[in-house]
Design a protein around this motif. Structure first.
Motif, PDB file in Angstrom:
ATOM      1  N   LYS A 255       0.863  -1.181   0.000  1.00  0.00           N
ATOM      2  CA  LYS A 255       0.000   0.000   0.000  1.00  0.00           C
ATOM      3  C   LYS A 255       0.899   1.230   0.000  1.00  0.00           C
ATOM      4  O   LYS A 255       1.891   1.301   0.717  1.00  0.00           O
ATOM      5  CB  LYS A 255      -0.962   0.010   1.173  1.00  0.00           C
TER       6      LYS A 255
ATOM      7  N   THR B 249      -0.961   9.512   5.524  1.00  0.00           N
ATOM      8  CA  THR B 249      -0.027   8.830   6.421  1.00  0.00           C
ATOM      9  C   THR B 249       1.416   9.087   6.016  1.00  0.00           C
ATOM     10  O   THR B 249       2.316   9.005   6.836  1.00  0.00           O
ATOM     11  CB  THR B 249      -0.271   7.310   6.428  1.00  0.00           C
TER      12      THR B 249
ATOM     13  N   GLN C  82       3.828   0.126  11.261  1.00  0.00           N
ATOM     14  CA  GLN C  82       2.717  -0.789  11.107  1.00  0.00           C
ATOM     15  C   GLN C  82       3.091  -2.192  11.609  1.00  0.00           C
ATOM     16  O   GLN C  82       4.256  -2.603  11.505  1.00  0.00           O
ATOM     17  CB  GLN C  82       2.282  -0.866   9.637  1.00  0.00           C
ATOM     18  N   PRO C  83       2.134  -2.937  12.147  1.00  0.00           N
ATOM     19  CA  PRO C  83       2.420  -4.286  12.655  1.00  0.00           C
ATOM     20  C   PRO C  83       3.038  -5.185  11.580  1.00  0.00           C
ATOM     21  O   PRO C  83       2.580  -5.193  10.437  1.00  0.00           O
ATOM     22  CB  PRO C  83       1.038  -4.808  13.066  1.00  0.00           C
TER      23      PRO C  83
ATOM     24  N   GLN D 277       4.371   0.679   2.315  1.00  0.00           N
ATOM     25  CA  GLN D 277       4.765  -0.664   2.731  1.00  0.00           C
ATOM     26  C   GLN D 277       5.332  -1.401   1.517  1.00  0.00           C
ATOM     27  O   GLN D 277       4.665  -1.517   0.492  1.00  0.00           O
ATOM     28  CB  GLN D 277       3.565  -1.424   3.282  1.00  0.00           C
TER      29      GLN D 277
ATOM     30  N   GLN E 148       8.743  -0.695   5.982  1.00  0.00           N
ATOM     31  CA  GLN E 148       7.969   0.558   5.964  1.00  0.00           C
ATOM     32  C   GLN E 148       8.893   1.723   5.667  1.00  0.00           C
ATOM     33  O   GLN E 148       9.903   1.917   6.324  1.00  0.00           O
ATOM     34  CB  GLN E 148       7.265   0.784   7.303  1.00  0.00           C
TER      35      GLN E 148
ATOM     36  N   ASN F  47       8.953   5.859   5.388  1.00  0.00           N
ATOM     37  CA  ASN F  47       8.246   7.085   5.751  1.00  0.00           C
ATOM     38  C   ASN F  47       8.732   8.233   4.877  1.00  0.00           C
ATOM     39  O   ASN F  47       9.944   8.407   4.683  1.00  0.00           O
ATOM     40  CB  ASN F  47       8.481   7.434   7.222  1.00  0.00           C
TER      41      ASN F  47
ATOM     42  N   LYS G 158       8.663  -7.347   5.103  1.00  0.00           N
ATOM     43  CA  LYS G 158       7.850  -6.147   4.901  1.00  0.00           C
ATOM     44  C   LYS G 158       8.590  -4.956   5.493  1.00  0.00           C
ATOM     45  O   LYS G 158       8.991  -4.977   6.652  1.00  0.00           O
ATOM     46  CB  LYS G 158       6.478  -6.304   5.552  1.00  0.00           C
TER      47      LYS G 158
ATOM     48  N   SER H 255       3.487   7.217   4.181  1.00  0.00           N
ATOM     49  CA  SER H 255       4.349   6.034   4.272  1.00  0.00           C
ATOM     50  C   SER H 255       3.976   5.037   3.182  1.00  0.00           C
ATOM     51  O   SER H 255       2.902   5.112   2.592  1.00  0.00           O
ATOM     52  CB  SER H 255       4.231   5.375   5.647  1.00  0.00           C
TER      53      SER H 255
ATOM     54  N   SER I  62       5.926  -4.928  10.211  1.00  0.00           N
ATOM     55  CA  SER I  62       6.839  -4.228   9.307  1.00  0.00           C
ATOM     56  C   SER I  62       8.180  -3.934   9.968  1.00  0.00           C
ATOM     57  O   SER I  62       8.279  -3.811  11.188  1.00  0.00           O
ATOM     58  CB  SER I  62       6.225  -2.912   8.819  1.00  0.00           C
TER      59      SER I  62
ATOM     60  N   SER J 102       6.164   8.273  10.663  1.00  0.00           N
ATOM     61  CA  SER J 102       4.837   7.687  10.848  1.00  0.00           C
ATOM     62  C   SER J 102       4.968   6.467  11.741  1.00  0.00           C
ATOM     63  O   SER J 102       6.023   5.812  11.790  1.00  0.00           O
ATOM     64  CB  SER J 102       4.228   7.273   9.501  1.00  0.00           C
TER      65      SER J 102
END
Length: 377
Positions: free
Chosen positions: A302, A308, A336-337, A312, A326, A328, A324, A310, A339, A333
């Motif tokens: 996404k 946001t 995320q779980p 992924q 992330q 920014n 995964k 950011s 990541s 930001s």
């Protein structure tokens, strides 16, 4: 590492079973296609072969060969390196040694094959100015058919005109030279190496003359280069086919322990290719060179770029493990779980499976260009 260790165990077994001979592996991955990477024999392979030969100290050598083919001139250079050091050389083909690999195999005093082993036609594949590639032998055969038709009918079929207009004399000569070069190598190597210890005819017991060796070598070279005989360049030429050409082949499956060692090493070799992005392996019982293609595969799961700030990114390491990450953009930001935060300072993410530090600079630059913002911690 475990696969490397187990391959060495089997190579040492092969060496012992073959009378403590040196063993050199020249192998390519024949199953997967890697963008912008060639698994065929090319000039960059000469140095790894030289490197691995430098650690060997014996007087006789077995080469385990697995290759789709490649450049005949490279096969010639590799044979020169090997034959400068060894008087007796065995070529072990556990799987496939096609095209230039077949040419290389003809430089062995002994060729060893099993039930699933195969060589291939040696008709060179030529690139033309039209951008297409053809078998040199098939091209010349087609040209001769047009010539014969003109001579028999007294006229040229108009359908052939656009075809002939796209062919230059240089391309015709290039095909003739390439075809002759493949056959020259096979003829010379069979006489000099494969037939070196062929002293008497098995059927009559009479001495074998040099002229007889040359005649047999010419028959075999011509047959292997005959596109009309095999019909496709990728055709598998099995042990039985070679024996029909009166080329003596050693069936290593008749020696159970040797068959087991070769088969185990070949299986481990395939497993190694499947486990990492290695596309070529050069090795001895003690050392190795792996040529590995670093493939960066990513998919933006996404990427809102708005709100946001950011994105992924799913990154696949060469070992197959996915992470995964992330990124920014512009401001921090919340993570995320599941990541991993992108390491701005190094641009390198360490794989939790194999420990490799993967450089993701290219991905970062791509997403910064798309978002118009810089990645921040």
């Amino acid at each position: 590492a475990d696969l490397d260790t187990e391959r060495k165990v089997q190579l040492k077994r092969i060496s012992k079973l073959r009378g403590d001979r040196d063993v050199l592996v020249i192998a390519s991955d024949m199953t997967k296609t890697i963008p912008n990477v060639s698994n065929a024999l090319d000039f960059s392979d000469i140095l790894p072969v030289q490197d691995q030969l430098s650690v060997l100290k014996g007087k006789e050598l077995d080469v385990i060969l697995e290759t789709p083919g490649g450049i005949a001139e490279v096969a010639e250079d590799i044979v020169r390196q090997i034959r400068a050091r060894y008087e007796r050389v065995g070529m072990i083909i556990p799987g496939w040694a096609k095209s230039a690999g077949t040419i290389l195999a003809m430089a062995g005093d002994e060729i060893l094959m099993g039930a699933g082993s195969a060589l291939g036609p040696i008709d060179p594949q030529i690139g033309f100015t039209t951008g297409r590639r053809f078998s040199a032998d098939a091209f010349l055969e087609g040209l001769n058919k047009i010539k014969d038709e003109v001579q028999s009918t007294g006229k040229l079929n108009p359908a052939y005109i656009p075809i002939l207009q796209n062919i230059s004399p240089g391309e015709i000569q290039n095909c003739l030279n390439a075809r002759e070069f493949s056959q020259v190598l096979v003829r010379e190597w069979l006489v000099e190496y494969k037939f070196k210890f062929w002293e008497t005819h098995s059927s009559t017991g009479k001495p074998v003359t040099l002229e007889e060796k040359r005649a047999r070598a010419s028959e075999i070279a011509e047959a292997l280069c005959n596109h009309s005989k095999w019909l496709t360049h990728n055709r598998s030429i099995r042990r039985e086919d070679l024996e029909k050409l009166r080329l003596q082949i050693t069936d290593y499956t008749k020696t159970p322990d040797l068959d087991d060692a070769i088969t185990r090493h070949y299986t481990l070799l395939k497993m190694t290719f499947d486990s990492v992005n290695a596309y070529k392996i050069f090795e001895t019982p003690e050392t190795q060179v792996l040529r590995i293609a670093q493939i960066i595969q990513q998919q933006v799961v996404k990427s809102p770029m708005q709100g946001t700030g950011s994105a992924q990114v799913e990154h696949k390491c060469g070992c197959g493990h996915k992470t995964k990450i992330q990124m920014n953009f512009g401001k921090h930001s919340a993570l995320q779980p599941g990541s991993t935060p992108y390491p701005v300072a190094t641009n390198k993410v360490k794989c939790s499976r194999c420990g490799k530090a993967n450089d993701l600079t290219a991905i970062r630059l791509q997403l910064e260009a798309q978002s118009g913002r810089k990645v921040v911690q």
